[in-house]
Design a protein around this motif. Structure first.
Motif, short mmCIF file in Angstrom:
data_model
loop_
_atom_site.label_atom_id
_atom_site.label_comp_id
_atom_site.label_asym_id
_atom_site.label_seq_id
_atom_site.Cartn_x
_atom_site.Cartn_y
_atom_site.Cartn_z
N SER A 109 -6.04 -12.43 -1.08
CA SER A 109 -6.68 -13.57 -1.72
C SER A 109 -5.78 -14.35 -2.66
CB SER A 109 -7.93 -13.11 -2.48
OG SER A 109 -7.60 -12.11 -3.43
N GLU A 110 -4.66 -13.77 -3.07
CA GLU A 110 -3.71 -14.47 -3.94
C GLU A 110 -2.36 -13.80 -3.84
OE1 GLU A 110 -4.56 -12.88 -8.30
OE2 GLU A 110 -6.41 -13.45 -7.28
N LYS A 111 -1.35 -14.41 -4.43
CA LYS A 111 0.01 -13.87 -4.34
C LYS A 111 0.06 -12.46 -4.92
CE LYS A 111 4.72 -14.75 -6.02
NZ LYS A 111 5.61 -15.69 -6.73
N TYR B 113 5.65 -16.51 -1.94
CA TYR B 113 4.66 -15.95 -1.05
C TYR B 113 4.35 -16.98 0.02
CZ TYR B 113 0.22 -14.07 0.63
OH TYR B 113 -0.81 -13.60 1.41
N MET B 114 4.63 -16.66 1.28
CA MET B 114 4.52 -17.62 2.37
C MET B 114 3.08 -17.85 2.81
SD MET B 114 7.68 -18.11 2.32
CE MET B 114 7.86 -19.31 3.62
N ASN B 115 2.18 -16.91 2.50
CA ASN B 115 0.75 -17.04 2.84
C ASN B 115 0.56 -17.29 4.33
OD1 ASN B 115 -1.96 -16.97 2.30
ND2 ASN B 115 -2.08 -19.10 1.59
N LEU C 258 -0.72 -2.91 4.03
CA LEU C 258 -0.62 -4.31 3.61
C LEU C 258 0.56 -4.92 4.33
CD1 LEU C 258 -0.82 -5.91 0.09
CD2 LEU C 258 1.25 -6.20 1.45
N ARG C 259 0.36 -6.11 4.85
CA ARG C 259 1.44 -6.85 5.52
C ARG C 259 1.42 -8.27 4.99
NH1 ARG C 259 -1.43 -3.99 8.78
NH2 ARG C 259 -2.69 -5.72 9.53
N LEU D 195 6.81 -7.92 3.44
CA LEU D 195 6.34 -6.98 2.42
C LEU D 195 5.32 -6.08 3.09
CD1 LEU D 195 5.96 -6.06 -0.58
CD2 LEU D 195 4.21 -7.83 -0.75
N ARG D 196 5.54 -4.77 3.04
CA ARG D 196 4.64 -3.85 3.74
C ARG D 196 4.31 -2.64 2.86
NH1 ARG D 196 8.33 -4.86 8.24
NH2 ARG D 196 7.30 -6.07 9.87
N VAL D 197 3.09 -2.15 3.04
CA VAL D 197 2.65 -0.89 2.45
C VAL D 197 2.00 -0.09 3.56
CG1 VAL D 197 1.09 0.22 0.81
CG2 VAL D 197 2.29 -1.88 0.15
N PHE D 198 2.32 1.20 3.66
CA PHE D 198 1.74 2.05 4.69
C PHE D 198 1.43 3.42 4.11
CE2 PHE D 198 2.10 5.42 7.81
CZ PHE D 198 1.25 4.98 8.81
N SER D 199 0.20 3.88 4.32
CA SER D 199 -0.16 5.25 3.90
C SER D 199 -1.39 5.72 4.66
CB SER D 199 -0.41 5.32 2.39
OG SER D 199 -1.58 4.61 2.05
N ASN D 200 -1.56 7.03 4.66
CA ASN D 200 -2.74 7.66 5.28
C ASN D 200 -3.61 8.26 4.18
OD1 ASN D 200 -0.26 8.70 7.48
ND2 ASN D 200 -1.88 7.30 8.12
#
Length: 214
Positions: free
Chosen positions: A104-106, A120-122, A137-138, A154-159
């Motif tokens: 929803s935002e940067k 932030y390219m959005n 998150l991508r 920008l990436r976040v990955f977890s289980n």
């Protein structure tokens, strides 16, 4: 930025200054000729002048000191050993899977307790995904003064290993950090990331990911 790409086109123009040349002026006789040798750094720039569209941006990065032109850059460099935190807010998407959310935002990126300055390219494909098996998150970003013309990732990955139903109707997902859980900024991977994400009944949510300091 490589300034050599347009050297050929610019060096063939009549009256242009070629590398290793000098400027000569004449008062009407050979004895009045004055030879003004240019500093090599200026000769190099003149012999490889970029297209006009790029000259304004280059000029902003030039500093003149003792008749020497110096190219200055301030590109952020990441080694993968920094302590990094990524904070993002998200909301439900009008289209797509129920488990996918729109950023929803940067997002805020904090590197060694200092906020990272980035664009932030959005991108429409940016999203947060939350399921009982995945927190991710991508997002497309661009580091300031990056030499790459393409957006970075920008990436976040977890289980998630712990899912909690809260009294206010929200649901919180937390992972148990391992080498599999990670964050990535512009191709640099930060391993063993702890991620906490909460989804509220109205479809909004928050994500907080922090790598484990060694």
């Amino acid at each position: 930025m490589d300034l050599s790409d347009n050297s050929t086109a610019n060096s063939t123009t009549s009256g242009s200054i070629l590398p290793n040349s000098s400027i000569s002026t004449s008062s009407g006789s050979s004895s009045g000729a004055v030879n003004l040798d240019l500093p090599q750094s200026i000769v190099d720039l003149l012999g490889s002048a970029p297209p006009l569209a790029d000259q304004q941006n280059i000029t902003e990065n030039l500093t003149s000191t003792n008749n020497t032109v110096v190219m200055t850059t301030n590109e952020t460099q990441l080694a993968g050993t920094e302590n990094v935190t990524i904070l993002a807010n998200f909301t439900s998407k009008p289209l797509g899977l129920e488990t996918d959310y729109a950023i929803s935002e940067k997002p805020i990126i904090i590197v060694n307790n200092v906020p990272l300055n980035y664009q932030y390219m959005n991108d429409p494909t940016d999203e947060v995904t939350i399921t009982d098996m995945l927190i991710s998150l991508r997002a497309s970003i661009k580091l300031d003064n990056s030499s790459s013309a393409l957006p970075l990732q920008l990436r976040v990955f977890s289980n998630p290993t712990n899912v909690t139903e809260n009294a206010d109707g929200s649901r919180t997902y937390i992972n148990d950090p391992t080498n599999i859980e990670n964050m990535e900024i512009a191709g640099v991977i930060f391993s063993e990331a702890r991620t906490t994400s909460t989804i509220y009944p109205n479809g909004t949510g928050t994500l907080n990911a922090t790598n484990i300091e060694e």
